[in-house]
Scaffold this motif. Structure first.
Motif, PDB file in Angstrom:
ATOM      1  N   ASP A 221       0.871  -1.175   0.000  1.00 45.95           N
ATOM      2  CA  ASP A 221       0.000   0.000   0.000  1.00 45.95           C
ATOM      3  C   ASP A 221       0.910   1.228   0.000  1.00 45.95           C
ATOM      4  O   ASP A 221       1.415   1.642   1.041  1.00 45.95           O
ATOM      5  N   ILE A 222       1.111   1.790  -1.174  1.00 42.02           N
ATOM      6  CA  ILE A 222       2.065   2.897  -1.301  1.00 42.02           C
ATOM      7  C   ILE A 222       1.572   4.128  -0.559  1.00 42.02           C
ATOM      8  O   ILE A 222       2.358   4.941  -0.074  1.00 42.02           O
ATOM      9  N   ARG A 223       0.257   4.281  -0.423  1.00 44.61           N
ATOM     10  CA  ARG A 223      -0.285   5.400   0.365  1.00 44.61           C
ATOM     11  C   ARG A 223       0.216   5.328   1.798  1.00 44.61           C
ATOM     12  O   ARG A 223       0.632   6.338   2.381  1.00 44.61           O
ATOM     13  N   ALA A 224       0.160   4.138   2.385  1.00 40.48           N
ATOM     14  CA  ALA A 224       0.626   3.975   3.763  1.00 40.48           C
ATOM     15  C   ALA A 224       2.133   4.177   3.853  1.00 40.48           C
ATOM     16  O   ALA A 224       2.639   4.737   4.832  1.00 40.48           O
ATOM     17  N   SER A 225       2.866   3.741   2.851  1.00 38.00           N
ATOM     18  CA  SER A 225       4.315   3.872   2.861  1.00 38.00           C
ATOM     19  C   SER A 225       4.755   5.331   2.784  1.00 38.00           C
ATOM     20  O   SER A 225       5.640   5.766   3.526  1.00 38.00           O
ATOM     21  N   LEU A 226       4.139   6.097   1.899  1.00 34.38           N
ATOM     22  CA  LEU A 226       4.474   7.519   1.784  1.00 34.38           C
ATOM     23  C   LEU A 226       3.913   8.324   2.947  1.00 34.38           C
ATOM     24  O   LEU A 226       4.522   9.303   3.385  1.00 34.38           O
ATOM     25  N   GLU A 242      -2.275  14.936  -8.356  1.00 33.80           N
ATOM     26  CA  GLU A 242      -3.212  13.982  -7.744  1.00 33.80           C
ATOM     27  C   GLU A 242      -2.458  12.755  -7.219  1.00 33.80           C
ATOM     28  O   GLU A 242      -2.786  11.604  -7.533  1.00 33.80           O
ATOM     29  N   ALA A 243      -1.461  13.006  -6.410  1.00 29.54           N
ATOM     30  CA  ALA A 243      -0.553  11.954  -5.955  1.00 29.54           C
ATOM     31  C   ALA A 243      -1.281  10.826  -5.225  1.00 29.54           C
ATOM     32  O   ALA A 243      -0.969   9.651  -5.411  1.00 29.54           O
ATOM     33  N   GLY A 244      -2.268  11.192  -4.396  1.00 32.16           N
ATOM     34  CA  GLY A 244      -2.985  10.166  -3.647  1.00 32.16           C
ATOM     35  C   GLY A 244      -3.711   9.193  -4.548  1.00 32.16           C
ATOM     36  O   GLY A 244      -3.695   7.977  -4.331  1.00 32.16           O
TER      37      GLY A 244
END
Length: 326
Positions: A221-226, A242-244
């Motif tokens: 989950d790249i959202r959680a990582s960033l 719109e990075a998210g």
């Protein structure tokens, strides 16, 4: 490196889903990402294969005991150069060998990265075990710690143009299929550590050529990582619009239903929570979906060392079982 059987390690938990080759998921038969449909409409048939045929042949040289290596410059469809490191077992078996595709680790999954000498430690054990390896770079090379926002923006654009690394992997596979005579094109596998593990899962989800995936401590989950702060900065700095939304689209957990191939997932209990938590959830969801997944969770070691030992030796034994079964 200590080389131990998958079945005799003491003190590690191994959770296996359905039996080998027994996934209830439907096999992936199409590629679903960004401009793929347009590529098929407007590009010549097997355009990646045609590009690969024009690339130089691999000239192998002795690298280590039991290993030969070639460095090849091939092209992407837009004409940009791309580097491949191709490894062959020495001596070569009489039959064609399975091939593992590995991207470099160390990106934020919004930009790419070139290959570096330190990457070889993750490549050589596979070759010494009898597999071919194709290591491929990711378009949009950048260093998140030293690159300026302008440099990161340019790198991120190149990464997206390469379908977030998928086109790099597909180009590497096309070269192996067309130019490397000793690999078995029916046995392509992806592997990687950290962000390269993320890439290994994402490519397996999107590319039907891939018959199995191996991921060590991946950011599923790249959202959680960033994190919220990281995504906000990337978006407000105009590095990625719109990075998210974008990182959600390329996160393996978003496309988990497409992961029908056998999967080896390796987690260290004391790794960062934004890695371990989503990875634990990812493994559980794969089992719930009836997927053929092997989850190995070691209690400690951090984010890197357990990948080298016991991770890679265990994954080698797992992949030997998979290739024998198929």
């Amino acid at each position: 490196m200590l080389y131990r059987s998958l079945l005799v390690l003491v003190g590690f938990s191994v959770a296996v889903g359905s039996g080998l080759g027994c996934s209830n998921n439907q096999p992936v038969t199409d590629t679903l990402v960004e401009t793929e449909f347009a590529d098929k409409l407007f590009a010549p048939l097997n355009y990646l294969g045609n590009i690969a045929k024009q690339a130089p042949d691999a000239a192998f040289q002795s690298q280590a005991d039991g290993v030969r290596k070639a460095v090849v410059q091939t092209k992407l469809p837009d004409g940009q150069s791309m580097t491949l490191w191709i490894y062959q077992p020495d001596p070569l078996p009489q039959s064609k060998v399975p091939c593992i595709f590995i991207a470099p680790a160390g990106t934020m999954m919004i930009h790419g990265l070139g290959l570096a000498e330190g990457d070889a430690a993750e490549h050589l054990p596979w070759v010494k075990a009898g597999f071919a390896v194709v290591a491929y770079e990711l378009s949009g090379n950048a260093d998140a710690e030293t690159s300026s926002d302008v440099q990161l923006k340019m790198a991120a654009e190149k990464f997206r143009q390469a379908k977030s690394g998928l086109l790099n992997a597909q180009t590497a596979m096309a070269y192996a299929r067309e130019k490397v005579s000793f690999v078995d094109p029916r046995q392509f596998y992806t592997a990687g550590h950290s962000s390269a593990g993320t890439m290994a899962l994402y490519v397996a989800e999107m590319e039907p050529q891939v018959k199995g995936a191996i991921a060590f401590m991946p950011a599923v989950d790249i959202r959680a990582s960033l994190g919220i702060d990281g995504i906000t900065y990337v978006q407000n700095s105009k590095i990625v619009p719109e990075a998210g939304v974008y990182v959600n689209e390329i996160s393996p957990i978003t496309h988990i239903h497409r992961l029908s191939q056998p999967t080896f997932l390796f987690i260290a209990g004391d790794d960062r929570p934004d890695i371990t938590g989503p990875a634990d959830t990812f493994g559980k969801k794969l089992r719930e979906l009836g997927s053929d997944v092997t989850v190995v969770r070691v209690p400690k070691g951090g984010h890197f060392e357990p990948m080298l030992d016991p991770g890679i030796p265990m994954a080698i034994e797992w992949l030997k079982m998979i290739t024998q079964t198929h």
